[in-house]
Write a protein that holds these residues in place. Structure first.
Motif, PDB file in Angstrom:
ATOM      1  N   ILE A 107     -75.761 -29.858  16.264  1.00  0.00           N
ATOM      2  CA  ILE A 107     -75.891 -28.933  17.388  1.00  0.00           C
ATOM      3  C   ILE A 107     -75.266 -27.578  17.056  1.00  0.00           C
ATOM      4  O   ILE A 107     -75.611 -26.555  17.652  1.00  0.00           O
ATOM      5  N   SER A 108     -74.354 -27.534  16.119  1.00  0.00           N
ATOM      6  CA  SER A 108     -73.757 -26.251  15.734  1.00  0.00           C
ATOM      7  C   SER A 108     -74.803 -25.279  15.202  1.00  0.00           C
ATOM      8  O   SER A 108     -74.624 -24.057  15.308  1.00  0.00           O
ATOM      9  N   ASP A 109     -75.900 -25.789  14.641  1.00  0.00           N
ATOM     10  CA  ASP A 109     -76.969 -24.890  14.194  1.00  0.00           C
ATOM     11  C   ASP A 109     -77.667 -24.206  15.359  1.00  0.00           C
ATOM     12  O   ASP A 109     -78.288 -23.155  15.186  1.00  0.00           O
ATOM     13  N   TYR A 110     -77.577 -24.795  16.551  1.00  0.00           N
ATOM     14  CA  TYR A 110     -78.227 -24.195  17.719  1.00  0.00           C
ATOM     15  C   TYR A 110     -77.557 -22.876  18.099  1.00  0.00           C
ATOM     16  O   TYR A 110     -78.241 -21.889  18.385  1.00  0.00           O
ATOM     17  N   SER A 111     -76.238 -22.859  18.113  1.00  0.00           N
ATOM     18  CA  SER A 111     -75.535 -21.618  18.468  1.00  0.00           C
ATOM     19  C   SER A 111     -75.685 -20.548  17.395  1.00  0.00           C
ATOM     20  O   SER A 111     -75.601 -19.357  17.687  1.00  0.00           O
ATOM     21  N   ASP A 112     -75.929 -20.953  16.163  1.00  0.00           N
ATOM     22  CA  ASP A 112     -76.081 -19.986  15.072  1.00  0.00           C
ATOM     23  C   ASP A 112     -77.505 -19.466  14.931  1.00  0.00           C
ATOM     24  O   ASP A 112     -77.750 -18.565  14.130  1.00  0.00           O
ATOM     25  N   SER A 113     -78.433 -20.057  15.687  1.00  0.00           N
ATOM     26  CA  SER A 113     -79.840 -19.674  15.531  1.00  0.00           C
ATOM     27  C   SER A 113     -80.231 -18.467  16.364  1.00  0.00           C
ATOM     28  O   SER A 113     -81.366 -17.997  16.260  1.00  0.00           O
ATOM     29  N   ARG A 114     -79.334 -17.956  17.203  1.00  0.00           N
ATOM     30  CA  ARG A 114     -79.689 -16.811  18.044  1.00  0.00           C
ATOM     31  C   ARG A 114     -79.954 -15.572  17.200  1.00  0.00           C
ATOM     32  O   ARG A 114     -80.897 -14.810  17.466  1.00  0.00           O
ATOM     33  N   GLU A 115     -79.137 -15.339  16.191  1.00  0.00           N
ATOM     34  CA  GLU A 115     -79.345 -14.172  15.337  1.00  0.00           C
ATOM     35  C   GLU A 115     -80.679 -14.280  14.594  1.00  0.00           C
ATOM     36  O   GLU A 115     -81.384 -13.280  14.426  1.00  0.00           O
ATOM     37  N   GLU A 116     -81.013 -15.474  14.171  1.00  0.00           N
ATOM     38  CA  GLU A 116     -82.295 -15.660  13.487  1.00  0.00           C
ATOM     39  C   GLU A 116     -83.460 -15.351  14.414  1.00  0.00           C
ATOM     40  O   GLU A 116     -84.435 -14.697  14.008  1.00  0.00           O
ATOM     41  N   LEU A 117     -83.377 -15.789  15.667  1.00  0.00           N
ATOM     42  CA  LEU A 117     -84.447 -15.512  16.625  1.00  0.00           C
ATOM     43  C   LEU A 117     -84.512 -14.032  16.974  1.00  0.00           C
ATOM     44  O   LEU A 117     -85.601 -13.504  17.235  1.00  0.00           O
ATOM     45  N   GLU A 118     -83.381 -13.355  16.996  1.00  0.00           N
ATOM     46  CA  GLU A 118     -83.404 -11.913  17.236  1.00  0.00           C
ATOM     47  C   GLU A 118     -84.093 -11.177  16.094  1.00  0.00           C
ATOM     48  O   GLU A 118     -84.845 -10.224  16.317  1.00  0.00           O
ATOM     49  N   VAL A 119     -83.861 -11.599  14.885  1.00  0.00           N
ATOM     50  CA  VAL A 119     -84.526 -10.963  13.746  1.00  0.00           C
ATOM     51  C   VAL A 119     -86.032 -11.195  13.814  1.00  0.00           C
ATOM     52  O   VAL A 119     -86.839 -10.309  13.510  1.00  0.00           O
ATOM     53  N   LEU A 120     -86.428 -12.376  14.257  1.00  0.00           N
ATOM     54  CA  LEU A 120     -87.857 -12.677  14.381  1.00  0.00           C
ATOM     55  C   LEU A 120     -88.486 -12.034  15.597  1.00  0.00           C
ATOM     56  O   LEU A 120     -89.711 -12.132  15.773  1.00  0.00           O
ATOM     57  N   GLN A 121     -87.666 -11.392  16.468  1.00  0.00           N
ATOM     58  CA  GLN A 121     -88.150 -10.688  17.660  1.00  0.00           C
ATOM     59  C   GLN A 121     -88.925 -11.623  18.574  1.00  0.00           C
ATOM     60  O   GLN A 121     -90.050 -11.371  18.986  1.00  0.00           O
ATOM     61  N   VAL A 122     -88.291 -12.728  18.909  1.00  0.00           N
ATOM     62  CA  VAL A 122     -88.882 -13.690  19.830  1.00  0.00           C
ATOM     63  C   VAL A 122     -88.866 -13.097  21.236  1.00  0.00           C
ATOM     64  O   VAL A 122     -87.811 -12.638  21.701  1.00  0.00           O
ATOM     65  N   PRO A 123     -89.991 -13.074  21.948  1.00  0.00           N
ATOM     66  CA  PRO A 123     -89.983 -12.497  23.306  1.00  0.00           C
ATOM     67  C   PRO A 123     -89.194 -13.366  24.269  1.00  0.00           C
ATOM     68  O   PRO A 123     -89.087 -14.580  24.117  1.00  0.00           O
ATOM     69  N   GLU A 124     -88.654 -12.709  25.299  1.00  0.00           N
ATOM     70  CA  GLU A 124     -87.863 -13.388  26.333  1.00  0.00           C
ATOM     71  C   GLU A 124     -86.714 -14.190  25.724  1.00  0.00           C
ATOM     72  O   GLU A 124     -86.429 -15.319  26.141  1.00  0.00           O
ATOM     73  N   LEU A 125     -86.061 -13.612  24.738  1.00  0.00           N
ATOM     74  CA  LEU A 125     -84.942 -14.304  24.119  1.00  0.00           C
ATOM     75  C   LEU A 125     -83.739 -14.223  25.050  1.00  0.00           C
ATOM     76  O   LEU A 125     -83.316 -13.134  25.436  1.00  0.00           O
ATOM     77  N   PRO A 126     -83.165 -15.356  25.446  1.00  0.00           N
ATOM     78  CA  PRO A 126     -82.024 -15.317  26.372  1.00  0.00           C
ATOM     79  C   PRO A 126     -80.782 -14.748  25.706  1.00  0.00           C
ATOM     80  O   PRO A 126     -80.547 -14.939  24.517  1.00  0.00           O
ATOM     81  N   GLU A 127     -80.001 -14.089  26.528  1.00  0.00           N
ATOM     82  CA  GLU A 127     -78.769 -13.498  26.021  1.00  0.00           C
ATOM     83  C   GLU A 127     -77.653 -14.530  25.934  1.00  0.00           C
ATOM     84  O   GLU A 127     -76.879 -14.563  24.990  1.00  0.00           O
ATOM     85  N   GLY A 128     -77.525 -15.368  26.965  1.00  0.00           N
ATOM     86  CA  GLY A 128     -76.453 -16.350  27.005  1.00  0.00           C
ATOM     87  C   GLY A 128     -76.989 -17.768  26.948  1.00  0.00           C
ATOM     88  O   GLY A 128     -78.187 -18.019  26.807  1.00  0.00           O
ATOM     89  N   GLY A 129     -76.063 -18.706  27.083  1.00  0.00           N
ATOM     90  CA  GLY A 129     -76.447 -20.116  27.076  1.00  0.00           C
ATOM     91  C   GLY A 129     -76.623 -20.701  25.697  1.00  0.00           C
ATOM     92  O   GLY A 129     -77.418 -21.628  25.523  1.00  0.00           O
ATOM     93  N   TRP A 130     -75.891 -20.162  24.710  1.00  0.00           N
ATOM     94  CA  TRP A 130     -76.019 -20.661  23.341  1.00  0.00           C
ATOM     95  C   TRP A 130     -74.797 -21.473  22.921  1.00  0.00           C
ATOM     96  O   TRP A 130     -74.573 -21.679  21.729  1.00  0.00           O
ATOM     97  N   SER A 131     -74.034 -21.923  23.877  1.00  0.00           N
ATOM     98  CA  SER A 131     -72.847 -22.703  23.542  1.00  0.00           C
ATOM     99  C   SER A 131     -73.218 -24.166  23.312  1.00  0.00           C
ATOM    100  O   SER A 131     -74.320 -24.622  23.662  1.00  0.00           O
TER     101      SER A 131
END
Length: 1030
Positions: free
Chosen positions: A335-359
């Protein structure tokens, strides 16, 4: 143009003049002996009449028309004559003569300043000549004595102002019978001469024209909306206009429809009424309230629309998170990979990417929602299933915690499907009672099965054969049979086969082989330098240079794969240990063991039997095979082992033991032929590899310390080789034949009468087609006897906790459908068997049964298979620069090491699943064999062991490893379920249901926390009150 005195131009706020008043205002006329016309409104409708001052002259010349205020007046002869002249006759259809000029005496206007010019003129008497009708037409009056409506639409009576009264008066009077020619001679005429001629041509009389004009007068006039804005026309049901008018304010206030006739006077009277005037402010208040409600509704709509947009955006963001979690869990990532995947999704420019809730806490809440969706699907499938089976097993994780794994099996389109239930902690006291209670709780909570459903559906319980599971008196299966009386115990067939193969270790030669395998692996596994030297020796000897596998005790038939690897890499191992023996004493001992001809002959002789046992174990791991198919394969296994090692006519045949015979004869391959040592005094056999000679020994020396020889070896000679070969063959016959393995198979797989009776629903029972009538009768008699065994067990009633349950099958219905069942099974087999036999003959041309042809099932406890090691070694060869030509030669050498099997999985008959699918595809067969289909589903849902639980333990070991050793049972079970789920993919997962489940979990958690806080608050309040009271 002369205007009447006192007449003034009406302003915008005053009422406009009607057509008659306008005409009289422009043309002053002498005094008429009639009443003055009513005042007209702007729409041409007469207004309320006003009585003029009394005048004797005017009373004598007054028209005989009835006054609405005074009633009927007596008529004089002169008035009757004038009325006869004014009323047209029915036969008067000829065109009228031109209108004669008429002179009028000027008359003073009324003294009132607010009187209209028409009223001023009509206040004095007017005399008419004989052509009064013509003069009235010229003045705009109708022959009936009224005024035309707007645009000439009908006549209005001067006295009553009603079109209906005018029409009745015109029809009631006697019309003049004078012909139209006399009126022309008198000089009479009319402006309606042309329309009258047109009506004469169309065959219409003046009476019909008047009726039509009166009917048009009763319809809604849009000009009335200017004065009476509250009026609303009501559609006529006949579809010919509006004859009713609705008062909107009164209808709204009184909450019922208030309507009236479509007349201007009626609308005027209603508008002047006190009730209507009182309803107007109320209606205005209602309009304000309605506008307020409308604004509030629009505001609410906007508010809820914004909420819906926010909710949709929130669901989209939650979908992104859930999809990311599903992708991670299906790959077994933490599950630790889930919190680290936000930066990867930002680089991929995923639409409607949530700001919080990555804990991590939020991630586990989402995992609970995903797990809830899968559990809901599982509950629905168990509810719809007719029969189910379960399997359970126990294992220990890396942290020392013991876990209980439970699976459930259902039939879907004649395919047994396994579903993971839960991975729960083993009870603190792991006795049979606690384990039974834990299993029933899992079936109830996760599977959604009630007590009665469990009693009527559970037909098989598979375990690994541990005493706590299969105890006769207090075992888990025995206690489950108290809840589910028709649950048959099933000891895992793969476990039993492995236990049968374990008796080989009683033979001392097999013990030496196992010790050799362990020693080779331990010497090579932890040194990268030795592995590199082994690969260099492999290139020199012409082998693959693969790693030596480990003989894992927890793996089924673990001795077979390492033994085959040692035989494949024997040449490279001899070169490697020969170079190491000078510096390492352990390498010298292993070198002497690898030159032991007795051990090598024993490994070549045992390997075909181990291959057959391994094929059967992999058949037990196959998901598409049923218990009856495994029983047939077990019988073929016994026959095969007897033919290989016991039967004098076929044991150790050249075709099956070709590697054994090649090695014994010294013709195993290029560079492996026996050669005599030129430096030895006696003839010693050995191999020459890379310009070095390696001699063999006949008897392995006894060793004291591990890997060190304690006695001198005996060199292998041709005479000694023949004696060693006889000794090995006799030992293998005893170990693999009726003395050990075959006898152990017979004792661990005893004949069960009920399981034997289940054969009647399998395809292999009907494979030998009966040709004569006697064979038909014999087979049907056997089917009837086996059916009796089945009905004696499943057609009886049982009592579970004081409630009657069952029976599961209807014995009477089975007897009635017996003849149809036999006929349909034979007919279906005649259709399917020829195609299977033809396809089998084509496959046999190029078929070479080997261990690699078995089903690629997973090994237990997460151990790596030999194919994975082969692939890794092939990559290592490419890195070390093995060429294509040399690679082909090495691959050919490795194929020599692959030992042949007898193909126990090849059954020369159609599969049972295909047979029953062909039956159920026919609707008539489904009706004729309804109860037999229930019996077949009951038999096929039985599982042959706890193989699925072993697979989940391998998954558990992969997920909960040394780096992730803090996972507890709740989250570990969720991760294992998501990793092993085969129903959904990342793309097809029902994320909408997962979002809904996540919202429900949040509400549930909030309610629980609220109750806890509220309980503490109430308690403190109560304690405070008690203190104050004290």
């Amino acid at each position: 143009m002369v205007k009447a005195k006192g007449a003034s131009k009406p302003d915008a706020g005053q009422k406009t003049l009607g057509p008659l008043n306008k005409f009289l205002a422009k043309h002053p006329t002498p005094t008429l002996g009639i009443r003055p016309l009513q005042e007209t409104t702007g729409q041409g409708v007469p207004g309320p009449a006003r009585s003029p001052a009394p005048s004797p002259a005017r009373d004598q010349a007054r028209s005989p028309a009835r006054s609405p205020a005074r009633g009927p007046a007596p008529r004089s002869p002169a008035a009757e004559a004038k009325a006869a002249k004014l009323s047209p006759s029915k036969s008067d259809q000829a065109p009228k003569s031109p209108q004669a000029p008429q002179t009028h005496a000027p008359r003073a206007a009324d003294a009132r300043s607010n009187a209209s010019p028409a009223r001023a003129l009509l206040s004095s008497p007017i005399t008419l000549g004989d052509d009064s009708s013509t003069s009235l037409r010229t003045a705009g009056l109708s022959p009936a004595g009224g005024t035309p409506g707007p645009s000439g639409r009908g006549a209005v009576s001067p006295r009553s102002g009603s079109p209906t009264a005018a029409l009745a008066a015109s029809q009631g009077r006697k019309r003049s019978a004078a012909p139209a020619a006399a009126r022309h001679e008198d000089g009479g005429g009319s402006r309606d001469e042309a329309p009258a001629a047109k009506r004469a041509k169309k065959g219409q009389s003046d009476g019909e024209w008047l009726k039509r004009k009166a009917k048009e007068l009763q319809k809604w006039n849009p000009k009335w909306k200017v004065e009476h804005d509250w009026a609303q026309p009501v559609e006529n049901p006949d579809g010919d206009g509006h004859d009713r008018v609705k008062c909107v304010p009164c209808s709204a206030v009184r909450k019922q429809e208030v309507s009236m006739e479509a007349r201007s006077a009626t609308l005027k009277t209603h508008a002047d009424g006190a009730r209507h005037k009182a309803n107007l402010p109320r209606y205005a208040q209602l309009l304000k309230e309605e506008a307020r409600q409308q604004r509030r509704k629009e505001a609410n709509d906007i508010y809820f629309e914004e909420i819906a947009k926010k909710a949709a955006a929130l669901k989209t963001r939650q979908r992104v998170k859930l999809a990311r979690l599903v992708a991670l869990l299906r790959r077994g990532r933490p599950i630790s990979d889930y919190s680290d995947s936000r930066e990867e999704l930002e680089v991929l420019q995923v639409p409607e990417l949530p700001e919080g809730g990555w804990s991590s806490n939020t991630a586990w809440q989402y995992v609970e929602a995903l797990d809830k969706v899968l559990c809901e699907d599982l509950k629905a499938k168990l509810k719809a299933a007719r029969f189910i089976s379960i399997s359970m097993d126990e294992a220990t994780a890396v942290d020392g915690q013991s876990y209980l794994c439970v699976h459930v099996y259902v039939m879907e389109r004649w395919r047994r499907t396994a579903y993971f239930l839960k991975l729960a902690n083993t009870p603190v006291e792991p006795n049979a009672a606690n384990i039974t209670a834990r299993v029933i709780a899992i079936l109830s909570v996760v599977g959604g099965l009630s007590g009665m459903e469990l009693a009527c559906k559970l037909v098989c319980v598979a375990t690994d054969g541990a005493s706590v599971m299969t105890g006769m008196h207090i075992g888990v299966v025995t206690q489950l049979q108290l809840v589910a009386p028709w649950a048959l115990p099933m000891h895992c067939m793969a476990h039993r086969t492995n236990l049968c193969a374990a008796v080989l270790k009683r033979w001392p030669l097999v013990q030496d082989i196992v010790q050799l395998l362990h020693s080779c692996h331990n010497y090579m596994c932890r040194s990268s330098k030795r592995i590199s030297k082994l690969r260099a020796a492999a290139r020199e000897a012409g082998t693959d240079g693969n790693r030596i596998l480990k003989d894992v005790e927890t793996r089924w038939l673990a001795m077979k794969a390492p033994m085959q690897r040692v035989l494949d890499e024997q040449r490279s191992l001899l070169v490697f240990f020969a170079s190491e023996s000078s510096s390492e004493s352990a390498a010298a001992g292993l070198y002497d063991r690898l030159r032991n001809g007795e051990l090598l002959l024993a490994m070549h002789a045992l390997l075909p039997g181990l291959v057959e046992l391994n094929v059967f174990i992999k058949l037990c791991q196959a998901r598409e095979l049923y218990v009856g198919d495994l029983q047939s394969a077990l019988e073929r296994l016994k026959q095969t082992l007897h033919r290989l090692y016991v039967n004098p006519a076929s044991k150790f045949s050249q075709q099956t033991f070709r590697h054994y015979h090649h090695f014994a004869a010294g013709t195993a391959g290029e560079g492996e032929a026996w050669e005599a040592d030129p430096d030895a005094e006696e003839e010693q056999l050995g191999w020459r590899i890379a310009d070095s000679f390696h001699s063999f020994i006949a008897v392995p020396p006894p060793t004291g310390a591990r890997g060190r020889p304690s006695s001198l070896p005996v060199e292998l000679t041709p005479a000694l080789l023949s004696r060693v070969r006889a000794k090995v063959e006799q030992g293998c016959s005893d170990a693999m034949g009726d003395v050990d393995v075959v006898r152990e198979l017979g004792s661990r797989f005893p004949d069960d009468k009920l399981l034997g009776a289940f054969r009647i629903v399998y395809s292999n029972y009907w494979a030998p087609l009966s040709e004569s009538e006697e064979e038909h009768e014999a087979r049907r008699a056997d089917v009837r006897s086996k059916l009796t065994v089945i009905t004696d067990f499943y057609s009886k009633k049982c009592v579970v906790k004081g409630q009657p349950v069952g029976p599961l099958l209807d014995s009477k219905l089975l007897d009635e459908q017996l003849n149809s069942f036999c006929a349909i099974m034979e007919a279906q087999m005649k259709q399917l068997l020829p195609a299977v036999l033809a396809g089998g003959d084509e496959e046999d041309e190029d078929y070479c049964p080997s261990d690699n042809t078995a089903s690629d099932s997973e090994t237990s406890d997460g151990g790596s298979s030999s194919s994975e090691s082969d692939s890794s070694s092939d990559e290592a060869d490419e890195e070390d620069g093995v060429g294509d030509e040399e690679g082909r030669r090495v691959h050919g050498q490795r194929q020599r090491g692959g030992r042949d099997g007898l193909g126990l999985s090849r059954d020369p008959c159609p599969s049972t699943a295909d047979l029953w699918r062909s039956i159920t595809d026919n609707a008539a067969h489904c009706i004729a064999l309804s109860e037999w289909m229930a019996l077949a589903e009951l038999v096929f849902v039985m599982v042959g062991g706890s193989v699925e639980d072993e697979r989940k333990f391998s998954t558990m070991t992969f997920i909960k490893n040394r780096d992730r050793n803090r996972l507890q049972a709740k989250h570990l079970s969720m991760c294992v379920r998501m990793f092993a789920d085969e129903q959904y993919t990342v793309k097809s997962f029902p994320y909408e249901r997962a979002v809904k489940a996540y919202d429900e979990l949040l509400v549930t958690d909030a309610v629980k926390q609220g109750r806890k806080c509220r309980g503490r608050y109430d308690k403190s309040r109560k304690s405070g009150k008690s203190k104050r009271h004290k």
